[in-house]
Design a protein around this motif. Sequence first.
Motif, PDB file in Angstrom:
ATOM      1  N   PRO A   1      14.069   5.732  -5.635  1.00  0.00           N
ATOM      2  CA  PRO A   1      15.392   4.951  -4.909  1.00  0.00           C
ATOM      3  C   PRO A   1      14.339   6.269  -2.762  1.00  0.00           C
ATOM      4  O   PRO A   1      14.712   4.331  -1.641  1.00  0.00           O
ATOM      5  CB  PRO A   1      16.337   5.183  -4.931  1.00  0.00           C
ATOM      6  N   ILE A   2      14.899   6.712  -3.436  1.00  0.00           N
ATOM      7  CA  ILE A   2      14.402   6.954  -1.658  1.00  0.00           C
ATOM      8  C   ILE A   2      13.483   7.098  -0.766  1.00  0.00           C
ATOM      9  O   ILE A   2      13.355   6.357   0.111  1.00  0.00           O
ATOM     10  CB  ILE A   2      15.265   9.082  -1.692  1.00  0.00           C
ATOM     11  N   THR A   3      12.035   6.800  -1.881  1.00  0.00           N
ATOM     12  CA  THR A   3      10.795   7.338  -0.613  1.00  0.00           C
ATOM     13  C   THR A   3      10.584   5.227  -1.226  1.00  0.00           C
ATOM     14  O   THR A   3      10.217   4.854  -0.148  1.00  0.00           O
ATOM     15  CB  THR A   3       9.798   6.886  -2.165  1.00  0.00           C
ATOM     16  N   GLN A   4      11.796   4.069  -1.885  1.00  0.00           N
ATOM     17  CA  GLN A   4      11.139   2.690  -1.661  1.00  0.00           C
ATOM     18  C   GLN A   4      11.807   2.618  -0.426  1.00  0.00           C
ATOM     19  O   GLN A   4      12.004   2.170   0.616  1.00  0.00           O
ATOM     20  CB  GLN A   4      11.823   2.275  -2.685  1.00  0.00           C
ATOM     21  N   ALA A   5      13.147   3.554  -0.195  1.00  0.00           N
ATOM     22  CA  ALA A   5      13.867   3.236   1.180  1.00  0.00           C
ATOM     23  C   ALA A   5      13.178   3.827   2.078  1.00  0.00           C
ATOM     24  O   ALA A   5      13.313   2.835   3.093  1.00  0.00           O
ATOM     25  CB  ALA A   5      15.415   3.889   0.847  1.00  0.00           C
ATOM     26  N   ILE A   6      12.088   4.525   2.479  1.00  0.00           N
ATOM     27  CA  ILE A   6      11.639   4.978   2.880  1.00  0.00           C
ATOM     28  C   ILE A   6      10.724   3.554   3.199  1.00  0.00           C
ATOM     29  O   ILE A   6      10.434   2.843   5.083  1.00  0.00           O
ATOM     30  CB  ILE A   6      10.807   6.169   3.369  1.00  0.00           C
ATOM     31  N   TRP A   7       9.966   2.984   2.528  1.00  0.00           N
ATOM     32  CA  TRP A   7       8.702   2.306   2.813  1.00  0.00           C
ATOM     33  C   TRP A   7       9.850   0.994   3.141  1.00  0.00           C
ATOM     34  O   TRP A   7       8.611   0.225   3.814  1.00  0.00           O
ATOM     35  CB  TRP A   7       7.807   1.771   1.858  1.00  0.00           C
ATOM     36  N   THR A   8      10.522   0.208   2.660  1.00  0.00           N
ATOM     37  CA  THR A   8      11.798  -0.403   3.393  1.00  0.00           C
ATOM     38  C   THR A   8      11.942  -0.470   4.909  1.00  0.00           C
ATOM     39  O   THR A   8      11.990  -1.080   5.468  1.00  0.00           O
ATOM     40  CB  THR A   8      12.979  -0.907   2.522  1.00  0.00           C
ATOM     41  N   THR A   9      12.285   0.792   5.089  1.00  0.00           N
ATOM     42  CA  THR A   9      12.017   0.828   6.595  1.00  0.00           C
ATOM     43  C   THR A   9      11.191   0.830   7.498  1.00  0.00           C
ATOM     44  O   THR A   9      11.320  -0.007   8.411  1.00  0.00           O
ATOM     45  CB  THR A   9      12.762   1.973   6.965  1.00  0.00           C
ATOM     46  N   LEU A  10       9.925   1.245   6.756  1.00  0.00           N
ATOM     47  CA  LEU A  10       8.810   1.243   7.848  1.00  0.00           C
ATOM     48  C   LEU A  10       8.560  -0.068   8.075  1.00  0.00           C
ATOM     49  O   LEU A  10       7.423  -0.657   8.961  1.00  0.00           O
ATOM     50  CB  LEU A  10       7.948   2.058   7.358  1.00  0.00           C
ATOM     51  N   LYS A  11       8.572  -0.313   6.464  1.00  0.00           N
ATOM     52  CA  LYS A  11       8.028  -2.573   6.592  1.00  0.00           C
ATOM     53  C   LYS A  11       9.090  -3.259   7.352  1.00  0.00           C
ATOM     54  O   LYS A  11       7.991  -4.530   8.284  1.00  0.00           O
ATOM     55  CB  LYS A  11       7.530  -3.187   5.211  1.00  0.00           C
ATOM     56  N   THR A  12       9.778  -3.416   7.866  1.00  0.00           N
ATOM     57  CA  THR A  12      10.933  -4.079   8.274  1.00  0.00           C
ATOM     58  C   THR A  12      10.686  -3.579  10.543  1.00  0.00           C
ATOM     59  O   THR A  12      10.472  -4.602  10.763  1.00  0.00           O
ATOM     60  CB  THR A  12      12.611  -3.284   8.296  1.00  0.00           C
TER      61      THR A  12
ATOM     62  N   ILE B   1       0.014  -0.629   7.862  1.00  0.00           N
ATOM     63  CA  ILE B   1      -0.525  -2.111   7.998  1.00  0.00           C
ATOM     64  C   ILE B   1      -1.393  -1.769   6.800  1.00  0.00           C
ATOM     65  O   ILE B   1      -1.666  -3.027   5.474  1.00  0.00           O
ATOM     66  CB  ILE B   1      -1.645  -2.318   9.058  1.00  0.00           C
ATOM     67  N   SER B   2      -2.164  -0.626   6.130  1.00  0.00           N
ATOM     68  CA  SER B   2      -2.908  -1.173   4.981  1.00  0.00           C
ATOM     69  C   SER B   2      -2.602  -1.271   4.220  1.00  0.00           C
ATOM     70  O   SER B   2      -3.301  -1.250   3.249  1.00  0.00           O
ATOM     71  CB  SER B   2      -3.246   0.666   5.200  1.00  0.00           C
ATOM     72  N   GLN B   3      -1.054  -1.301   4.006  1.00  0.00           N
ATOM     73  CA  GLN B   3       0.075  -1.235   2.589  1.00  0.00           C
ATOM     74  C   GLN B   3      -0.516  -2.915   2.581  1.00  0.00           C
ATOM     75  O   GLN B   3      -0.150  -3.355   1.299  1.00  0.00           O
ATOM     76  CB  GLN B   3       1.084  -1.316   2.597  1.00  0.00           C
ATOM     77  N   PHE B   4      -0.586  -3.903   3.918  1.00  0.00           N
ATOM     78  CA  PHE B   4      -0.368  -5.300   2.620  1.00  0.00           C
ATOM     79  C   PHE B   4      -2.224  -5.736   2.727  1.00  0.00           C
ATOM     80  O   PHE B   4      -2.457  -6.808   3.452  1.00  0.00           O
ATOM     81  CB  PHE B   4      -0.008  -5.426   4.522  1.00  0.00           C
ATOM     82  N   GLY B   5      -3.014  -4.744   2.799  1.00  0.00           N
ATOM     83  CA  GLY B   5      -4.208  -5.445   2.801  1.00  0.00           C
ATOM     84  C   GLY B   5      -5.344  -5.320   4.259  1.00  0.00           C
ATOM     85  O   GLY B   5      -6.812  -5.053   4.155  1.00  0.00           O
ATOM     86  N   GLY B   6      -4.670  -4.219   5.571  1.00  0.00           N
ATOM     87  CA  GLY B   6      -4.695  -4.429   6.463  1.00  0.00           C
ATOM     88  C   GLY B   6      -5.275  -5.409   6.932  1.00  0.00           C
ATOM     89  O   GLY B   6      -5.103  -6.465   7.253  1.00  0.00           O
ATOM     90  N   VAL B   7      -5.998  -5.416   8.732  1.00  0.00           N
ATOM     91  CA  VAL B   7      -6.979  -7.006   9.746  1.00  0.00           C
ATOM     92  C   VAL B   7      -7.542  -7.522   9.324  1.00  0.00           C
ATOM     93  O   VAL B   7      -7.710  -8.893   9.766  1.00  0.00           O
ATOM     94  CB  VAL B   7      -6.154  -6.422  10.711  1.00  0.00           C
ATOM     95  N   THR B   8      -8.097  -6.770   8.042  1.00  0.00           N
ATOM     96  CA  THR B   8      -9.845  -7.915   8.058  1.00  0.00           C
ATOM     97  C   THR B   8      -9.412  -8.272   6.813  1.00  0.00           C
ATOM     98  O   THR B   8     -10.824  -8.743   6.574  1.00  0.00           O
ATOM     99  CB  THR B   8     -10.634  -6.718   8.242  1.00  0.00           C
ATOM    100  N   SER B   9      -9.163  -8.320   5.742  1.00  0.00           N
ATOM    101  CA  SER B   9      -8.871  -8.095   5.006  1.00  0.00           C
ATOM    102  C   SER B   9      -8.724 -10.216   5.212  1.00  0.00           C
ATOM    103  O   SER B   9      -7.919 -10.982   5.601  1.00  0.00           O
ATOM    104  CB  SER B   9      -7.608  -8.409   3.672  1.00  0.00           C
TER     105      SER B   9
END
Length: 755
Positions: A347-358, A409-417
């Motif tokens: 849950p803590i690591t998920q909170a980190i990624w939720t905050t970063l993506k937000t 950004i790499s978690q979303f497939g990058g900018v060239t996908s």
Amino acid sequence: MDRAYTNLLAQLHTTSPSLPLATIQSALAHYLANLAPLPTPLAATAVSSALYLAQPFTNEKLQSLLTAFRHAIHLKYRGIKEDIKTRPRIENLFSKSLNGALSSWVTDVVKGTQGGHHILRLSSLSGLLLGIHDLETESGTLSNRDQIQLGSARSALEDELIIATAEVMDAHSPRPTPESSGGWESEFQPSDRDVLTMALLVASHSLPLVSPTKLQILPLHSLIHLVVVTISSTLHSGKFLRELATSIVRQDEHLVHIPPNAPLAQTLRSITASPVLGSAASLTRLGAHSLRLLLGSRSTSRVTKGLSASMETLDILRDMAMQIEEDWNKGHLVDVLEHDIAPATRPITQAIWTTLKTLLFSVVMISEAILSSVVYIKPASSPYNQASTTSSELALQVLHIFSHFSFIISQFGGVTSTSPGFEQLKKTFYLALDILSQVDSASYGGQSRNSLPEDYVRDQSLFLQSPSFTNAPKSIKNSKKAIVLASIEQLVPALSEDCIREHVLDICLPHLSEVSHRETFESAHSVILAVFASHAQQRQRQSVVVSDRVDLLSAYSENNDFIKKMVPFYARCLIENSAEGKLITTQLRMAYSALVRCASASGLNVDTVPVEASTLAWYCIQLLVDAIQFKENIEVDQERLNRLLLMLISSIPSLPLVLMLQALEEIKSIITSLPPPSPSSSNTDDLTEKKIIEPNELVKALFDELIERVGYREKSAVMQWWYRNQLALSFQNSSNVSSEDNHGEVETATLPQGE
């Protein structure tokens, strides 16, 4: 009097109600909608009640008041519709219409809020406006007669909402003092900061619905400032991951564990518990909307304030991005998979990624608003001069922020996908590159030595060579290089040859044969092809302008040593990358065609080809012919030989006419030397899947190139060659192909059977 109504009034007049807040909210909405004869007294009571005025203000109570007024208009709308249905038709003729009755009710409620506390007025009026917007959206698909259109009542509501917002900003906005340290958060007193944050959360939902003309009455540059301060302070100015490295411990089986009492866990709990994170989308939308209004204004002073606010906003976001990237790289969560994390820590690591993506979503929304607006501002105009900034500097800031956020950004497939993903991110990224690539050095005081695109490329090149980067985990390096290469690809036309030679090649060369990270591998090839394409365009423009052969030869030889070295190198590189698991057939065909086009660029559209252009272009063809004919020198299986043959065929349209006919003879020689097709072989057009070369399919591929891609100038000559050699290129079990007659009309011609 209704006992329940009396009980509601009693609850509103006490700071410690005996009923839950949700119950009071529902009762308030009900009686606002149904109280006769007017809701004005109850609305006045609500915005001056002890319950909602109790200090300190809480977000829960403000949102409750907003929701009560929002629900009230829904209830009133349904009640009016029901009354219209139950009344006799003749009575309806002499009664107010749905819009008229609802407008009167809204006007009465707004009158009741006048004179109340500005925070409570802001909350109640926001609820009303949101409710009206709900009804307008809901009725938008109905006929004009049934649509909700409140006209002057909504206009008066918006006026009061603007006044309430202005009063809140005036009462609680920061006022810098000589004793302030200059930091963003130091400008606030804690109580003012909390109140202003809650007020912004309320206003962020309703202000974007206000008419742009009225919204511009507010000091939008200050409003943008407050939005950025709120987001920045909630995320600790980007320092919320500072304790990441010290908070991680390894448990049994080497699982990553973060204790619940660790500093990082406590920081994340405070962030996720804050209502700001949950309302980040609406807050960011308000900031982006305000930026668009300022930058799109006809007033020079407003545009100047918008440019200054844009640069200040991007500066803050970039500082946060730099801090987050630094702390993330120092942490130990890089390359850690989910099964390597202790269940209690997930849950803590998920909170980190939720905050970063937000935060990334917020950055994209604000950046897109800025860049899509500045493209309409004339370069070097007075707003830019007065704000001491430019559109290209804003675009450069956006690119730096994206570079720092490359690991997210790499978690979303990058900018060239090309697959569906975060489309708004890609749009903003390439918009920033488009703006930056249009830099004119004359716009920057004549500083022609280093343009902004070259400064960006140089900075990224130096960073990629720094010890801090070379010692970073592999995934961090791959994501950073991928976004840097994608940036450089679009900036190539704005780069000098020295910049390409000294920086771009240093970034690309290590990845031209390294397929472990596919995005970086393909991006490196795309950059090299962009270099060749830019050179070809420049040479073609020269060949159009320079008509004299001597001048053309001089123009070709000038500063051409770089390309003369690059073409042979990259030709060999592409042949090496024709092996299985590297570049696919389509990529190879496009790349080699572009390479040949660059090599022969000075020979196109002229009758006599410069010797150097002819030699360089023919070298590419001969190198490929040698690889096909002397395949024992390299490991070439049947599938790879298919790819090499298709690369050769795809290069034909890129050659000048004199070399095109020679290359066609080479292709004819290779095809006629192939064994005839097996009767049992499948007749499919997909050459990439074939184990055995089908001569007829190669002939068809050649014919398609001649028909579809050869220019009109060369079309007559190549079709004459086709008719002369059609019999020699035919094989048994041939299929129908389309050919073109001498008048340019397409007809079907069946290749004759071989004897």
